[in-house]
Enzyme design. Sequence first.
Site, PDB file in Angstrom:
ATOM      1  N   TYR A  82      24.158   0.164  13.756  1.00 29.69           N
ATOM      2  CA  TYR A  82      23.523   0.821  12.601  1.00 29.69           C
ATOM      3  C   TYR A  82      22.204   1.511  12.965  1.00 29.69           C
ATOM      4  O   TYR A  82      22.124   2.734  13.013  1.00 29.69           O
ATOM      5  CB  TYR A  82      23.283  -0.208  11.482  1.00 29.69           C
ATOM      6  CG  TYR A  82      24.549  -0.849  10.972  1.00 29.69           C
ATOM      7  CD1 TYR A  82      25.307  -0.230   9.983  1.00 29.69           C
ATOM      8  CD2 TYR A  82      24.993  -2.066  11.475  1.00 29.69           C
ATOM      9  CE1 TYR A  82      26.470  -0.819   9.503  1.00 29.69           C
ATOM     10  CE2 TYR A  82      26.156  -2.657  11.005  1.00 29.69           C
ATOM     11  CZ  TYR A  82      26.873  -2.031  10.025  1.00 29.69           C
ATOM     12  OH  TYR A  82      28.027  -2.601   9.563  1.00 29.69           O
ATOM     13  N   LYS A 112      20.173  -6.949   4.644  1.00 31.83           N
ATOM     14  CA  LYS A 112      20.983  -7.672   3.648  1.00 31.83           C
ATOM     15  C   LYS A 112      20.184  -8.726   2.893  1.00 31.83           C
ATOM     16  O   LYS A 112      20.567  -9.135   1.804  1.00 31.83           O
ATOM     17  CB  LYS A 112      22.208  -8.305   4.301  1.00 31.83           C
ATOM     18  CG  LYS A 112      23.046  -7.334   5.101  1.00 31.83           C
ATOM     19  CD  LYS A 112      23.460  -6.126   4.283  1.00 31.83           C
ATOM     20  CE  LYS A 112      24.153  -5.103   5.161  1.00 31.83           C
ATOM     21  NZ  LYS A 112      24.520  -3.889   4.454  1.00 31.83           N
ATOM     22  N   TYR A 168      33.259   3.484  13.981  1.00 30.67           N
ATOM     23  CA  TYR A 168      32.411   2.370  13.561  1.00 30.67           C
ATOM     24  C   TYR A 168      32.304   1.310  14.667  1.00 30.67           C
ATOM     25  O   TYR A 168      33.332   0.872  15.201  1.00 30.67           O
ATOM     26  CB  TYR A 168      32.980   1.712  12.291  1.00 30.67           C
ATOM     27  CG  TYR A 168      32.233   0.441  11.956  1.00 30.67           C
ATOM     28  CD1 TYR A 168      31.079   0.487  11.189  1.00 30.67           C
ATOM     29  CD2 TYR A 168      32.643  -0.790  12.460  1.00 30.67           C
ATOM     30  CE1 TYR A 168      30.354  -0.661  10.922  1.00 30.67           C
ATOM     31  CE2 TYR A 168      31.930  -1.949  12.204  1.00 30.67           C
ATOM     32  CZ  TYR A 168      30.788  -1.868  11.431  1.00 30.67           C
ATOM     33  OH  TYR A 168      30.073  -3.008  11.189  1.00 30.67           O
TER      34      TYR A 168
HETATM   35  C1  LIG Z   1      21.674  -3.665  10.582  1.00 31.53           C
HETATM   36  C2  LIG Z   1      22.281  -2.868   9.490  1.00 31.53           C
HETATM   37  N1  LIG Z   1      21.755  -1.673   9.211  1.00 31.53           N
HETATM   38  C3  LIG Z   1      22.276  -0.888   8.246  1.00 31.53           C
HETATM   39  C4  LIG Z   1      23.382  -1.276   7.532  1.00 31.53           C
HETATM   40  C5  LIG Z   1      23.928  -0.339   6.520  1.00 31.53           C
HETATM   41  O1  LIG Z   1      23.526  -0.687   5.238  1.00 31.53           O
HETATM   42  P1  LIG Z   1      24.499  -0.423   4.031  1.00 31.53           P
HETATM   43  O2  LIG Z   1      25.751  -1.193   4.322  1.00 31.53           O
HETATM   44  O3  LIG Z   1      23.753  -0.911   2.847  1.00 31.53           O
HETATM   45  O4  LIG Z   1      24.774   1.030   3.971  1.00 31.53           O
HETATM   46  C6  LIG Z   1      23.963  -2.520   7.781  1.00 31.53           C
HETATM   47  C7  LIG Z   1      25.158  -2.944   7.044  1.00 31.53           C
HETATM   48  O5  LIG Z   1      25.857  -3.826   7.369  1.00 31.53           O
HETATM   49  C8  LIG Z   1      23.396  -3.334   8.786  1.00 31.53           C
HETATM   50  O6  LIG Z   1      23.920  -4.530   9.096  1.00 31.53           O
END
Ligand SMILES: Cc1ncc(COP(=O)(O)O)c(C=O)c1O
Length: 332
Positions: A288, A48, A262
């Site tokens: 993630y 982010k 999720y």
């Molecule tokens: C650690 C991490 N990886 C990947 C993502 C996914 O990225 P995006 O939301 O841009 O698809 C996020 C989103 O919150 C994240 O916090």
Amino acid sequence: MHLARFARIRLAHLPTPLEPLPRLSEELGLDLWIKRDDCTGLAGGGNKTRKLEFLLGAAFEEDADTLVTQGAVQSNHVRQTAAAAAAHGLACEIILEERTGSRATDYVGNGNVLLDRLFGATLRTVPGGTDMVAELEKTAAEVRARGGKPYVIPGGGSNPMGALGYVDCAREIVVQADEMDLEVHRIVTATGSAGTHAGLVAGLAVMGADIPVLGIGVRAPKDRQEANVFKLAEETAALLGQPGRVTRDMVVADCDYVGEGYGLIDQGVIDALTLAARLDGIVLDPVYSGKAMKGLIALARAGQFKGETVVFLHTGGAQGLFGYQTEIEGAL
Ligand SMILES: Cc1ncc(COP(=O)(O)O)c(C=O)c1O
């Protein structure tokens, strides 16, 4: 791509390293590299930060004094937004959605939540399934009513302005690979609110770099995820003055590794976390990057990446591990 025409507040330690993962490569039978966006610096790093550089640039252009955003309780986006606000003297209003339904002490108070509080953000929690776009507007209206100037950042920082951060990351990867004489056959990333995946696709398309990106989904089914990423990638290319450069076939998501949903982890995620940690000393996150690695491991073991040089984008999130102590500890 001329990113210098967009207002930008420097927050990240860039470029992040592009490094080999020798022991995971040997284990999985491919040439695996890692792009260390867990090392972007701000508040412990993560993807982010790159988006927030452009979003804060836009916020300052509008003379905003308050950032307003939302995320799941253990949102990494929220943590990094809270830190960016603190570092630039802005107030920060956060709405947290109880998306996973977990009420575990660690989940609601440790990890990212503890850091959000440390950065001085104002937190409000709403039940899972709440209309978060409406909540953002409600909070922005409250800020305006008391004389403030809100700047609303969508969940995950995923709009065309935020996605510019990953256009820049695509450029960075191509430059680093060229410098190392490395032919990259594929980039693999977690894909959630879509800005990371869309920014990479748009950046590579605009540069004419023919490197496919595989997004491993963490929430939505494949059709919806690909549609979201494609729309945002098209909008991002248009913002760069290059409409039509992204084609639908450039957007590929594999959403077979979401598991129960999720933010819910399973043995495959724990196995991915432990393999990365024990073979190459890499700390992934449970929501993630751990899920993306779970997918990468399964696909590699099925022979999908034979003979390829693959770059795994580490999007950060390790702070979230501390919200999942019970689940992880019990499975080690
Ligand atoms: C650690 C991490 N990886 C990947 C993502 C996914 O990225 P995006 O939301 O841009 O698809 C996020 C989103 O919150 C994240 O916090």
